[in-house]
Design a protein around this motif. Sequence first.
Motif: not given
Length: 297
Positions: A128-131, A133, A200-201
């Motif tokens: 994912a774009d976020e580290e 994830y 977490y999201r």
Amino acid sequence: MKKHLTAVLILSVFSLLLCSCNTRTRNNMFDDDDDGWPGTTSETTLPDYSVKRAPSHNLNMVDATENFSTMNFDSDIAWGSHQDLRMAHGTIHNYFSYFALDSYDNRVNENLSDVSIISRPIVMEYPADEEGYVIYEVTYTQIFPISTKEPNNVYTAFFSYHGVGFLDYYTGTTYPVINLSTQIDSFSVHGDIIFQGKKYRMSYYEFREQEILNSSTEQVDGNTQILRETVKLTSTSYFIVPEGYDGIVMYVYVADDTNTPLDQVLAENTPYFTEAGTFGDDENPDDYVFIGISASE
């Protein structure tokens, strides 16, 4: 949590969802040596796993969006490890109902087929774009071989069907959803989860696409025909979850509910939102079949 019903128009679509789960350990959720059962074919068909760089759909373009309440995925004993759940070993067969109505909303057809075919899921995973994830992309198709005896002219026609749902293996928590209907063919839900003591999201996206593969009619007499039409739905689900989380389970309702009244089917044609729940509150696990979704074998 109640079982979700839905319907699908021939040229535009409604949807359906359902619930349930079983396995062993965190790193080896599902063995492939279970016996086959009537809801599946006999060949072994574990999910395909591979890695890609980007999703096939634009995740910023959905028909509806909701936020869900915090989901707690912490559990000392995995829920699925003490459930007697039937695992899929091939393409899954489940029921659907085609409806042809006259101008007074009376049903005027007789179904000659009522079993759809769901393919095994293809699972893709990529960062994912976020580290911290990852994104899981889960794709499956559902084929509806419609065959129905009906008047030459009907006022409206659609079919009701069951697609798939998702739950967490470790807690038995069903994922929140927005019901697909004639108004929407995609959605996203977002919220926080507690996983291994940390918050977490998490995001879940659903996309549905329809294709009519073939269509023909055969005259029975001057006023009656047999309609044969093959409809293909392609469904793609996306899960943005923490790295290391491998608890996604797909479930499919396979019991025969083709006698569901028309008014109940029509009442479900709305994009309502359902929060996460616990599988098994209102469901019979024997009515379902399950497939583990993970990018690690």
